[in-house]
Write an enzyme that holds these catalytic residues in place. Structure first.
Site, mmCIF file in Angstrom:
data_model
loop_
_atom_site.group_PDB
_atom_site.id
_atom_site.type_symbol
_atom_site.label_atom_id
_atom_site.label_comp_id
_atom_site.label_asym_id
_atom_site.label_seq_id
_atom_site.Cartn_x
_atom_site.Cartn_y
_atom_site.Cartn_z
ATOM 1 N N ASP A 152 -64.827 25.630 5.082
ATOM 2 C CA ASP A 152 -64.258 26.642 4.183
ATOM 3 C C ASP A 152 -64.861 28.010 4.479
ATOM 4 O O ASP A 152 -66.052 28.226 4.284
ATOM 5 C CB ASP A 152 -64.553 26.263 2.724
ATOM 6 C CG ASP A 152 -64.018 27.293 1.749
ATOM 7 O OD1 ASP A 152 -62.892 27.100 1.263
ATOM 8 O OD2 ASP A 152 -64.720 28.296 1.492
ATOM 9 N N TYR B 146 -66.133 36.856 4.202
ATOM 10 C CA TYR B 146 -67.434 36.313 4.606
ATOM 11 C C TYR B 146 -67.858 36.890 5.973
ATOM 12 O O TYR B 146 -69.013 36.771 6.362
ATOM 13 C CB TYR B 146 -67.415 34.781 4.705
ATOM 14 C CG TYR B 146 -67.031 34.026 3.447
ATOM 15 C CD1 TYR B 146 -66.969 34.650 2.210
ATOM 16 C CD2 TYR B 146 -66.733 32.671 3.512
ATOM 17 C CE1 TYR B 146 -66.594 33.942 1.070
ATOM 18 C CE2 TYR B 146 -66.367 31.955 2.374
ATOM 19 C CZ TYR B 146 -66.287 32.606 1.154
ATOM 20 O OH TYR B 146 -65.922 31.898 0.041
ATOM 21 N N LYS C 197 -59.298 32.687 3.452
ATOM 22 C CA LYS C 197 -58.813 33.329 2.213
ATOM 23 C C LYS C 197 -58.435 34.795 2.423
ATOM 24 O O LYS C 197 -59.069 35.496 3.226
ATOM 25 C CB LYS C 197 -59.909 33.255 1.126
ATOM 26 C CG LYS C 197 -60.511 31.878 0.989
ATOM 27 C CD LYS C 197 -61.507 31.754 -0.139
ATOM 28 C CE LYS C 197 -62.256 30.433 -0.037
ATOM 29 N NZ LYS C 197 -63.437 30.487 0.842
ATOM 30 N N HIS D 164 -58.074 35.053 -2.684
ATOM 31 C CA HIS D 164 -59.504 34.923 -3.009
ATOM 32 C C HIS D 164 -59.831 35.208 -4.482
ATOM 33 O O HIS D 164 -60.602 34.479 -5.103
ATOM 34 C CB HIS D 164 -60.327 35.818 -2.077
ATOM 35 C CG HIS D 164 -61.696 35.288 -1.811
ATOM 36 N ND1 HIS D 164 -62.353 35.443 -0.616
ATOM 37 C CD2 HIS D 164 -62.545 34.579 -2.596
ATOM 38 C CE1 HIS D 164 -63.532 34.854 -0.682
ATOM 39 N NE2 HIS D 164 -63.668 34.333 -1.877
HETATM 40 C C1 1BO Z 1 -67.182 36.845 -3.134
HETATM 41 C C2 1BO Z 1 -67.006 35.466 -2.611
HETATM 42 C C3 1BO Z 1 -67.182 34.378 -3.616
HETATM 43 C C4 1BO Z 1 -67.094 32.990 -3.072
HETATM 44 O O1 1BO Z 1 -65.973 32.761 -2.285
#
Ligand code: 1BO
Length: 284
Positions: free
Chosen positions: A55, A60, A85, A120
């Protein structure tokens, strides 16, 4: 989804999403894994130890590293399940920007088809257009399944009513202090698979004193007890660690079963306590 005693016995066990796609119940999360060497070693160790699902997310900043690590892992792409995402700025810019953002993620990952593409965070007034873009991506065969993150029932209602398409997955912060039971009930009714992120409470698990005696009785660690609780609650769960020993610990949860009384004891720990922002008040 109600847990059937004796089920979920291996790391390859999957849930079946509302469009028939099979999704592994345990995944490897790479949020906050920014160091490229740690990312590479972590993803490869996870795959070596049997994880199928990885994931990641555009925000990220590690999609390219994930793509490289999976290519080098020696495991055929089709044997893995990759989630990424859509970030909020693209969602705010509208439909075309969402399609473009997906293209960027897919390119960074170096894969043709994403197994699961998620919005997201809900962005007020913008989510319906983004959801329409994801629906198109799925119809065009670029994403096998689509879903959302951080949604409460009212966010889900908005996109379902506007499009008639029910997300396959809702990925949310979920752990013993935030068990999200009303949301779970809503998602179960709608056929939406809930996926728990930050299941180990972003490092705060040690503060849950009640877990130690339960863990001792099963000869497991508190983290393993919590991850098993997630599985038996019908969730998909994506713990993160860059340490191989922890990666192994987090997947050594298929050889025991929590008794109903212990499931209830964990359910009772809820404090509605978030470590991440509340999706209804985010300002990013
Ligand atoms: C800001 C990212 C939170 C976890 O996906």
């Amino acid at each position: 989804m109600k847990y059937e005693k004796g089920s979920i016995r291996s790391i390859g066990d999957c849930t079946v999403l509302n469009n028939g796609v099979r999704m592994p119940r345990l995944g490897y999360g790479v949020w906050q894994v920014e160091n490229p060497k740690e990312l590479d070693a972590g993803v490869k160790a996870a795959i070596r130890h049997g994880y199928i699902s990885i994931d990641t997310a555009f925000i990220y900043g590690n999609e390219a590293g994930v793509g490289k690590a999976i290519r080098e892992s020696g495991t055929p792409r089709e044997n893995l399940f990759i989630t990424t995402k859509l970030w909020n700025d693209s969602q705010r810019k509208g439909y075309d920007a969402c399609l473009k953002a997906f293209g960027k993620s897919r390119k960074a990952l170096g894969i043709d088809v994403v197994d699961l593409y998620l919005i997201h965070w809900p962005q007020k007034g913008k989510m319906v257009e983004a959801w329409k873009a994801l629906i198109q991506l799925q119809r065009d065969g670029h994403a096998r399944a689509i879903g959302v993150c951080n949604c409460q029932p009212h966010h889900l209602e908005e996109i379902i009513q506007a499009t008639g398409v029910i997300p396959a997955v809702n990925q949310v912060e979920l752990h013993p202090w935030l068990s999200q039971k009303p949301l779970l009930a809503y998602c179960e009714k709608e056929g939406i698979q809930v996926e728990a992120y930050s299941p180990l409470m972003t490092g705060h698990l040690g503060e849950v004193a009640e877990l130690s005696p339960i863990a001792a009785r099963y000869g497991k660690t508190p983290a393993q007890i919590v991850l098993r609780w997630d599985l038996q609650n019908g969730l998909v769960v994506i713990p993160k660690s860059v340490h191989e020993a922890r990666i192994v610990e987090n997947c050594s949860i298929f050889d025991f079963e929590l008794a109903e009384a212990d499931m209830a004891a964990l359910d009772a720990l809820n404090r509605n306590r978030r470590f991440l922002p509340d999706p209804d008040t985010i300002d990013f």
